[in-house]
Each structure stands twice: as C-alpha cells, then as structure tokens.
Write an enzyme that holds these catalytic residues in place. Structure first.
Site, short mmCIF file in Angstrom:
data_model
loop_
_atom_site.label_atom_id
_atom_site.label_comp_id
_atom_site.label_asym_id
_atom_site.label_seq_id
_atom_site.Cartn_x
_atom_site.Cartn_y
_atom_site.Cartn_z
N SER A 261 0.83 -1.20 0.00
CA SER A 261 0.00 0.00 0.00
C SER A 261 0.87 1.25 0.00
O SER A 261 1.83 1.35 0.77
CB SER A 261 -0.91 0.01 1.23
OG SER A 261 -1.88 -1.00 1.15
N ARG B 91 -37.96 4.44 2.29
CA ARG B 91 -38.50 3.58 1.23
C ARG B 91 -39.79 2.89 1.68
O ARG B 91 -39.86 2.32 2.77
CB ARG B 91 -37.46 2.53 0.88
CG ARG B 91 -37.86 1.55 -0.22
CD ARG B 91 -37.70 2.16 -1.57
NE ARG B 91 -37.88 1.16 -2.62
CZ ARG B 91 -37.99 1.45 -3.90
NH1 ARG B 91 -37.93 2.72 -4.30
NH2 ARG B 91 -38.15 0.50 -4.80
N GLN C 94 -27.86 -5.47 0.89
CA GLN C 94 -29.05 -6.25 0.54
C GLN C 94 -30.33 -5.50 0.90
O GLN C 94 -31.33 -5.54 0.16
CB GLN C 94 -29.00 -7.60 1.27
CG GLN C 94 -30.13 -8.55 0.92
CD GLN C 94 -29.98 -9.17 -0.47
OE1 GLN C 94 -28.89 -9.11 -1.04
NE2 GLN C 94 -31.06 -9.72 -0.99
N MET C 95 -30.31 -4.78 2.00
CA MET C 95 -31.50 -4.03 2.44
C MET C 95 -31.83 -2.88 1.49
O MET C 95 -32.95 -2.40 1.48
CB MET C 95 -31.28 -3.50 3.86
CG MET C 95 -31.33 -4.57 4.93
SD MET C 95 -30.96 -3.89 6.56
CE MET C 95 -31.40 -5.29 7.60
N GLY D 286 -31.85 -3.17 -5.23
CA GLY D 286 -31.07 -2.80 -6.40
C GLY D 286 -30.28 -1.53 -6.21
O GLY D 286 -29.20 -1.36 -6.81
N GLU E 111 -3.03 -7.98 6.87
CA GLU E 111 -2.53 -7.93 8.25
C GLU E 111 -2.61 -9.32 8.91
O GLU E 111 -2.79 -9.44 10.12
CB GLU E 111 -3.28 -6.89 9.11
CG GLU E 111 -3.44 -5.52 8.49
CD GLU E 111 -2.14 -4.75 8.40
OE1 GLU E 111 -1.11 -5.38 8.10
OE2 GLU E 111 -2.15 -3.53 8.62
N GLU F 59 -7.73 -16.84 8.58
CA GLU F 59 -7.35 -18.22 8.87
C GLU F 59 -6.09 -18.26 9.75
O GLU F 59 -5.97 -19.09 10.66
CB GLU F 59 -7.12 -18.99 7.56
CG GLU F 59 -8.38 -19.26 6.75
CD GLU F 59 -8.89 -18.03 5.99
OE1 GLU F 59 -10.00 -18.11 5.46
OE2 GLU F 59 -8.16 -17.01 5.92
#
Length: 382
Positions: free
Chosen positions: A156, A265, A334-335, A338, A361, A365
């Site tokens: 970076s 909405r 998702q809420m 689209g 970092e 795993e």
C-alpha cells in the site's frame, strides 16, 4: 474503558469531523478515479493522525492504542480505504519510533508523524504471504552498506510513499534470519510495479516494490540483524487492531445508510422500517457491531498494558471485527435492494473495501492459528 473522558471524546470527535468534511464527500469519486489524496492525508497529519501513538519528542501525538482504534473507526466512516492507509502509515512510523536508535527516530519519524512523508510496510512477497518467515528478499553486507534484492507484493502506498520499511534476509532460512531496513524512495535500484487493479481500496495505490541491489547504509538497519521478523510481527499487532477498527467504522456507516433507506422507502403501503423482519436484522447487525467494538477495545487496552495475552487478543479482535464488518455491510447492501448495487449510494464501495480486511494484516485463517496456539498452550493449566 467504556466511559470516555472529555479529552477522549474530543479526540474521537476530531476524527469524526475530519472524516465528515474531507473523506465522506469525496470517497466515491476517489474510488472511481483511483485517486490517492495526498493533500488530504497531509491535513490529517497536521491534526496528529500520522503519529497517533508515536512519542511526542519526535512529533507524535503520544496517544494510546485505545485512542487509535476510536480514531480509525471514525475515519473509516468517511472512507475505509483512506482510513486503512493511515493505519498502515502509523504502523510504519511506530516501528521506527519503537525499534530505531535515537538517531534514526529523529531522522525519520518527524516527517512521517506530520505525514509530510508517507510510509509503506514491505513484508509480503509474491511467494511468501501467510508464511512470511519464508521470504526470499536478500540483504547482503557490503562494507558500510547493505545491498537489497527482491520483490515485495501488495504494498500500500508504493510509488508514492517516501519511506519503506523492508524485511529482508540477512541470515539463514526461517524467522531468525530476517532483518528490517529503512529504505528511502530515491534509493538507486528501487522501482515499482504497475498499480494493481483491485476489487476495492481503489483510493490508495497497491504496487510491487522491486529492489535491484538497492544500496542502503548500515545505519538504516532497524534493530539488530535477525530482529526483523520480531519487529514485523510487533507492528502487526497494532495493525490488526487498526484494520479491525476500520471494519467496524465502515460497517457502522453502512448500517446507518440502511436505517435511513428503510425509513424513506415504502413497500406495500408502509415504510420498510416498519417490517419486524427487517427490524430484527438491524438489531442483530447492531449487536454484532457492538460485540466487535467491545472486543476491539479490550484488545487495544491489552496492547497498551503489554498484557501477556495481547497477541491472541489482537488476533481475536481482527478476526471477529473484520468478519463482522463485512457481513454487516453486505446485509446493509441487501437491504437497499437494487439501489445498493449502484455506486452512487456508496454501499457497494464499502462492501468492496471491507472485503480485503479479512485477508490483510494476517488472513483470518492465520488469526485462528494464532488463537488456537494460545488455547492449546493452556493444556494442563489450572
């Protein structure tokens, strides 16, 4: 830990206001144009964000790790990509401040702490990622200098940064043969690969750092020969906390966007926010973020206190917060239906930016490996 003093609240508020004024309004444009806002980073530096937990005698802010995670959470609400770069820069600055000689500290740290100079951390290689001790970049002593040869991957700030802390092999195979070096941008033989095309983090460059017999003075050796892996891992403890905080901040911004969207909405005659099913999802998202933040603060306090369990706590916080942050941001998208998929709403950018936090970092795993070793080590304990 959970009740902020007036000073702590002022520090957090300063970071929040900076993010609101300079990061959030520009985040989508920077992502789309792949713009690295060096001028804005220098503004952050002028507020002490380039050396958050750096000693005051070399220009640092002298704050705690707990202060730092609160700062990075606020910055990430504006732009996770830029917040994450500031995190990496602080890690580099801290490594020089903590392990450098007094001469090295005064030579390199002040310009890094102010962000007049930017820093990059060079550990990963094309063939050595999670198994960092297998790195192959070499540093060969040549009189009063070292010659560094090798390639670093996924760096970076590479190409823009002024200072590179490079881990290279001075001895035999394994962790004990690795040393750390301070390499300035203008060093002969130092070059950079193309800016990588990435899923996220587009507002900061990611390039290979290519070292072709780069000559650096022996005075640029950080610590002693063989100390490099220990220095690199010590830096990563704090880096893991910072990147975890960036995940919490980005996810918190996504959650707030979702709440606002659901309130505005309507579907089937009622605001979506009236849906109990969606309310339950929001409740779980809020709970998971609070749990991540609590663990993060606990780990930061352990690092401040140099507690015996600081390494596994940092790994726990990194694993949990980055997994949680991505999951919350993805649910927030998702809420939006689209609309969440459209760049102008900023949700898809947050999701893309937070995804890499589960990898860098130390991949999550590997965090499980670190934690498991601590658990297994308690066998037979009272």
């Amino acid at each position: 830990m959970f009740t902020l003093t007036d000073d702590e609240r002022a520090i957090s508020d300063t970071a929040r206001d900076f993010a609101s004024e300079y990061l959030a309004p520009n985040a989508i444009e920077w992502d789309q144009t792949k713009h690295f806002p060096v001028d804005v980073l220098r503004k952050a530096g002028s507020l002490g964000m380039g050396g958050i937990y750096i000693s005051e005698d070399v220009g640092g802010s002298g704050l705690t790790r707990l202060d730092a995670v609160r700062i990075f959470e606020q910055l990430a609400k504006g732009c996770p990509s830029i917040a994450a770069y500031v995190s990496i820069h602080n890690m580099v600055t801290w490594m020089i401040d903590s392990f450098g000689t007094d001469e090295q500290r005064h030579q390199w740290v002040p310009a890094l702490a102010s962000m007049e100079h930017l820093g990059s951390y060079c550990l990963t290689e094309p063939g050595a990622g999670s198994d960092a001790a297998a790195l192959s970049t070499k540093a060969v002593r040549d009189g009063d200098d070292y010659l560094l040869t090798g390639v670093k991957q996924f760096i970076s700030g590479a190409g823009t940064s002024d200072v590179y802390v490079v881990m290279a092999r001075t001895g035999s195979a394994g962790a004990k043969g690795i040393s750390a070096f301070i390499v300035p941008k203008g060093a002969e033989g130092l070059s950079f690969g193309a800016n990588e095309k990435k899923m996220g983090w587009n507002a900061q460059p990611t390039r290979q750092v290519i070292l072709d017999e780069v000559r650096v003075p022996a005075a640029n050796l950080l610590g002693q020969e063989g100390d490099g892996f220990r220095i690199a891992m010590s830096g990563l403890n704090g880096g893991r906390l910072n990147i975890a905080a960036c995940s919490v901040g980005g996810a918190q911004a996504a959650l707030q966007k979702a709440v606002n969207h659901l309130a505005e909405r309507k579907a089937f005659g009622s605001p979506l926010l009236d849906s109990q099913a969606l309310q339950f999802q929001l409740a779980d998202m809020r709970t998971e973020l609070e749990a991540a933040r609590t663990l993060l603060w606990r780990a930061a306090a352990a690092l401040d206190e140099d507690a015996n369990d600081k390494v596994e706590l940092c790994a726990m916080a990194k694993r949990f917060a980055t997994d949680t942050g991505f999951d919350v941001a993805n649910k927030a998208l998702q809420m939006h239906g689209g609309y969440g998929y459209l760049s102008e709403y900023g949700l898809e950018k947050i999701v893309r930016d937070l995804r890499v936090h589960q990898i860098l970092e130390g991949a999550n795993e590997i965090m499980r490996v670190v934690i498991a070793r601590a658990v297994v080590g308690t066998v037979g304990a009272a």
